[in-house]
Structures are given as C-alpha cells and as structure tokens.
Design a protein around this motif. Structure first.
Motif, PDB file in Angstrom:
ATOM      1  N   CYS A 158      -1.143 -16.248  -8.193  1.00 12.16           N
ATOM      2  CA  CYS A 158      -0.603 -17.142  -9.223  1.00 12.16           C
ATOM      3  C   CYS A 158       0.877 -17.432  -9.019  1.00 12.16           C
ATOM      4  O   CYS A 158       1.514 -18.037  -9.882  1.00 12.16           O
ATOM      5  CB  CYS A 158      -0.818 -16.538 -10.610  1.00 12.16           C
ATOM      6  SG  CYS A 158      -2.552 -16.451 -11.091  1.00 12.16           S
ATOM      7  N   ASP A 159       1.427 -16.993  -7.892  1.00  6.99           N
ATOM      8  CA  ASP A 159       2.853 -17.148  -7.618  1.00  6.99           C
ATOM      9  C   ASP A 159       3.109 -18.171  -6.518  1.00  6.99           C
ATOM     10  O   ASP A 159       3.982 -17.976  -5.660  1.00  6.99           O
ATOM     11  CB  ASP A 159       3.452 -15.795  -7.219  1.00  6.99           C
ATOM     12  CG  ASP A 159       3.429 -14.802  -8.352  1.00  6.99           C
ATOM     13  OD1 ASP A 159       3.805 -15.183  -9.475  1.00  6.99           O
ATOM     14  OD2 ASP A 159       3.046 -13.645  -8.125  1.00  6.99           O
ATOM     15  N   CYS A 160       2.386 -19.265  -6.555  1.00  5.26           N
ATOM     16  CA  CYS A 160       2.531 -20.308  -5.531  1.00  5.26           C
ATOM     17  C   CYS A 160       3.978 -20.797  -5.480  1.00  5.26           C
ATOM     18  O   CYS A 160       4.613 -20.999  -6.506  1.00  5.26           O
ATOM     19  CB  CYS A 160       1.610 -21.476  -5.837  1.00  5.26           C
ATOM     20  SG  CYS A 160      -0.122 -21.023  -5.825  1.00  5.26           S
ATOM     21  N   GLY A 161       4.479 -20.957  -4.286  1.00  2.00           N
ATOM     22  CA  GLY A 161       5.823 -21.462  -4.093  1.00  2.00           C
ATOM     23  C   GLY A 161       6.903 -20.395  -4.140  1.00  2.00           C
ATOM     24  O   GLY A 161       8.067 -20.677  -3.889  1.00  2.00           O
ATOM     25  N   SER A 162       6.533 -19.178  -4.461  1.00  2.00           N
ATOM     26  CA  SER A 162       7.520 -18.100  -4.517  1.00  2.00           C
ATOM     27  C   SER A 162       7.930 -17.674  -3.115  1.00  2.00           C
ATOM     28  O   SER A 162       7.102 -17.618  -2.202  1.00  2.00           O
ATOM     29  CB  SER A 162       6.940 -16.893  -5.263  1.00  2.00           C
ATOM     30  OG  SER A 162       7.804 -15.789  -5.149  1.00  2.00           O
ATOM     31  N   ALA A 163       9.195 -17.327  -2.957  1.00  2.00           N
ATOM     32  CA  ALA A 163       9.691 -16.838  -1.670  1.00  2.00           C
ATOM     33  C   ALA A 163       9.457 -15.335  -1.504  1.00  2.00           C
ATOM     34  O   ALA A 163       9.689 -14.791  -0.430  1.00  2.00           O
ATOM     35  CB  ALA A 163      11.180 -17.137  -1.546  1.00  2.00           C
ATOM     36  N   VAL A 164       8.990 -14.667  -2.554  1.00  2.00           N
ATOM     37  CA  VAL A 164       8.691 -13.232  -2.472  1.00  2.00           C
ATOM     38  C   VAL A 164       7.531 -13.043  -1.495  1.00  2.00           C
ATOM     39  O   VAL A 164       6.544 -13.789  -1.543  1.00  2.00           O
ATOM     40  CB  VAL A 164       8.341 -12.677  -3.873  1.00  2.00           C
ATOM     41  CG1 VAL A 164       7.857 -11.244  -3.801  1.00  2.00           C
ATOM     42  CG2 VAL A 164       9.539 -12.791  -4.806  1.00  2.00           C
ATOM     43  N   PRO A 165       7.601 -12.067  -0.608  1.00  5.55           N
ATOM     44  CA  PRO A 165       6.520 -11.869   0.363  1.00  5.55           C
ATOM     45  C   PRO A 165       5.217 -11.418  -0.301  1.00  5.55           C
ATOM     46  O   PRO A 165       5.234 -10.842  -1.393  1.00  5.55           O
ATOM     47  CB  PRO A 165       7.053 -10.777   1.301  1.00  5.55           C
ATOM     48  CG  PRO A 165       8.194 -10.163   0.606  1.00  5.55           C
ATOM     49  CD  PRO A 165       8.704 -11.124  -0.426  1.00  5.55           C
ATOM     50  N   ASN A 166       4.098 -11.685   0.369  1.00  4.73           N
ATOM     51  CA  ASN A 166       2.805 -11.265  -0.175  1.00  4.73           C
ATOM     52  C   ASN A 166       2.420  -9.856   0.266  1.00  4.73           C
ATOM     53  O   ASN A 166       1.387  -9.343  -0.141  1.00  4.73           O
ATOM     54  CB  ASN A 166       1.695 -12.272   0.145  1.00  4.73           C
ATOM     55  CG  ASN A 166       1.596 -12.569   1.615  1.00  4.73           C
ATOM     56  OD1 ASN A 166       1.924 -11.729   2.455  1.00  4.73           O
ATOM     57  ND2 ASN A 166       1.162 -13.763   1.949  1.00  4.73           N
TER      58      ASN A 166
ATOM     59  N   ILE B 106       6.486  -0.276  -9.271  1.00  3.49           N
ATOM     60  CA  ILE B 106       5.909  -1.166  -8.261  1.00  3.49           C
ATOM     61  C   ILE B 106       5.002  -2.155  -8.986  1.00  3.49           C
ATOM     62  O   ILE B 106       4.102  -1.748  -9.721  1.00  3.49           O
ATOM     63  CB  ILE B 106       5.111  -0.394  -7.194  1.00  3.49           C
ATOM     64  CG1 ILE B 106       6.022   0.586  -6.458  1.00  3.49           C
ATOM     65  CG2 ILE B 106       4.445  -1.366  -6.223  1.00  3.49           C
ATOM     66  CD1 ILE B 106       5.299   1.503  -5.484  1.00  3.49           C
ATOM     67  N   HIS B 107       5.267  -3.449  -8.771  1.00  4.51           N
ATOM     68  CA  HIS B 107       4.463  -4.522  -9.376  1.00  4.51           C
ATOM     69  C   HIS B 107       3.675  -5.189  -8.252  1.00  4.51           C
ATOM     70  O   HIS B 107       4.254  -5.733  -7.315  1.00  4.51           O
ATOM     71  CB  HIS B 107       5.382  -5.526 -10.074  1.00  4.51           C
ATOM     72  CG  HIS B 107       4.667  -6.494 -10.954  1.00  4.51           C
ATOM     73  ND1 HIS B 107       3.735  -7.394 -10.489  1.00  4.51           N
ATOM     74  CD2 HIS B 107       4.760  -6.697 -12.290  1.00  4.51           C
ATOM     75  CE1 HIS B 107       3.280  -8.111 -11.491  1.00  4.51           C
ATOM     76  NE2 HIS B 107       3.887  -7.716 -12.610  1.00  4.51           N
ATOM     77  N   CYS B 108       2.358  -5.162  -8.369  1.00  2.00           N
ATOM     78  CA  CYS B 108       1.464  -5.655  -7.309  1.00  2.00           C
ATOM     79  C   CYS B 108       1.107  -7.131  -7.436  1.00  2.00           C
ATOM     80  O   CYS B 108       0.069  -7.571  -6.946  1.00  2.00           O
ATOM     81  CB  CYS B 108       0.187  -4.813  -7.272  1.00  2.00           C
ATOM     82  SG  CYS B 108       0.460  -3.061  -6.982  1.00  2.00           S
ATOM     83  N   GLY B 109       1.954  -7.908  -8.078  1.00  2.00           N
ATOM     84  CA  GLY B 109       1.763  -9.354  -8.097  1.00  2.00           C
ATOM     85  C   GLY B 109       1.149  -9.922  -9.353  1.00  2.00           C
ATOM     86  O   GLY B 109       0.503  -9.225 -10.130  1.00  2.00           O
ATOM     87  N   ASP B 110       1.403 -11.205  -9.518  1.00  2.00           N
ATOM     88  CA  ASP B 110       1.002 -11.997 -10.680  1.00  2.00           C
ATOM     89  C   ASP B 110       1.687 -11.476 -11.944  1.00  2.00           C
ATOM     90  O   ASP B 110       1.096 -10.778 -12.729  1.00  2.00           O
ATOM     91  CB  ASP B 110      -0.507 -12.044 -10.851  1.00  2.00           C
ATOM     92  CG  ASP B 110      -1.197 -13.024  -9.924  1.00  2.00           C
ATOM     93  OD1 ASP B 110      -0.513 -13.771  -9.203  1.00  2.00           O
ATOM     94  OD2 ASP B 110      -2.442 -13.039  -9.910  1.00  2.00           O
ATOM     95  N   VAL B 111       2.859 -11.728 -12.139  1.00  2.00           N
ATOM     96  CA  VAL B 111       3.730 -12.854 -11.840  1.00  2.00           C
ATOM     97  C   VAL B 111       5.086 -12.311 -11.382  1.00  2.00           C
ATOM     98  O   VAL B 111       5.619 -11.381 -11.994  1.00  2.00           O
ATOM     99  CB  VAL B 111       3.888 -13.731 -13.090  1.00  2.00           C
ATOM    100  CG1 VAL B 111       5.040 -14.693 -13.048  1.00  2.00           C
ATOM    101  CG2 VAL B 111       2.589 -14.455 -13.426  1.00  2.00           C
ATOM    102  N   VAL B 112       5.671 -12.891 -10.322  1.00  2.00           N
ATOM    103  CA  VAL B 112       6.932 -12.364  -9.769  1.00  2.00           C
ATOM    104  C   VAL B 112       8.080 -12.411 -10.773  1.00  2.00           C
ATOM    105  O   VAL B 112       8.948 -11.532 -10.760  1.00  2.00           O
ATOM    106  CB  VAL B 112       7.351 -13.062  -8.450  1.00  2.00           C
ATOM    107  CG1 VAL B 112       6.331 -12.823  -7.368  1.00  2.00           C
ATOM    108  CG2 VAL B 112       7.624 -14.525  -8.639  1.00  2.00           C
TER     109      VAL B 112
END
Length: 160
Positions: free
Chosen positions: A59-67, A31-37
């Motif tokens: 840091c993942d602006c514009g990504s379609a991955v949900p937050n 499980i990766h909790c974000g930054d960077v997808v």
C-alpha cells in the motif's frame, strides 16, 4: 534487548501508541513490516529515543523506502520485508529461502494480517499480525522479539 514488531497499521495509530506507551520501558526498538510507511515515520517522530526500522508494503506505492531491510540488532541478523513479493498469502517458503540466502537469524513480515511464528533451519520467521485490522479470525496483535544471551525468543501478544 526487546523489540516491538508491528505491521499493517494502515494509518490507524491510536492502538499502536497505547501499546508503545504501555511497554515503552521494556522495549529498545520498533520494527514496522510495512503498510503504511508514514506510520513508521510518525512513530519515529513521537518516540525519538527509540530506534525504528521499517520497510514499505504493497500500500506504499511511490515510496522511496526499500521493500527489504537487513540489519543487525543485539548481534542477530534481521531480514524484514512486507511479504507480498514473496507470496506469503499462500506459503512462507520463498520468504524462508530469501531469509536463508541473506543469512538471517530472524525473518519478519506482514501483509496477511495474521499473526504467526515459524522456524526454518534455525531461523525465526514471524508475522506480528495487525494491531488495527486483524484477519483470518485473529485478534489485534503485535510481536515481541527478545534477545538474551544470544538466544532469540519470539512471542505474539493479543491486544485487549
């Protein structure tokens, strides 16, 4: 069932790959909790037999991955978010309330780069820290969630 929990890798995967290679035969998912997808995608590609869950971070602006991501592993409900939207730099209260609202057994977050384990009304709250850029006097780290006989056991591991 054992799950590797990482966050805030920021495009520096050499230490992450070493960790996964060292414990590969002892984990069932990442499980990766974000930054960077893109880092989660690279892990997914390199270890195609491992299930990889992830969310986007600040840091993942514009990504379609949900937050936020909610899923079940080993019979336990997980709520994963990066944490920035819940003000985790100051308190985990809002994060805990959201985890309770979605009925989570385990709530995972990152953002602060500081490893931590807390409990809220029976729910495990974990920040694995960062394997690449620790803050607050912490060391390079990751988390392990073990689920055995319906019991969730979280642990934090310093990377030597």
């Amino acid at each position: 069932m054992r799950i590797l929990v990482i966050s805030d890798t920021h495009r520096n995967l050499s230490r992450v790959y070493k960790v996964i290679n060292d414990i590969r035969d002892k984990i069932d998912a990442v499980i990766h909790c974000g930054d960077v997808v893109e880092d989660a995608d690279a892990i997914r590609h390199r270890y195609s037999d491992l299930r990889v869950y992830n969310v986007r971070g600040n840091c993942d602006c514009g990504s379609a991955v949900p937050n936020e991501n909610i899923f079940v592993i080993g019979g336990k409900r997980f709520f994963v978010t990066h944490g920035d939207m819940y003000g985790v730099n100051w308190s985990t209260d809002r994060l805990c309330y959201r985890g309770a609202e979605v009925g989570a057994d385990v709530c995972l977050y990152g953002h602060t780069h500081i490893p931590d384990i807390e409990y809220y009304d029976g729910m495990v709250i974990m920040n694995p820290g960062s394997p690449t850029n620790p803050r607050g006097g912490s060391r390079f780290s990751y988390g392990i969630i073990k689920i055995e006989n319906g019991i969730v056991t979280p642990s934090l591991v310093d990377i030597k």
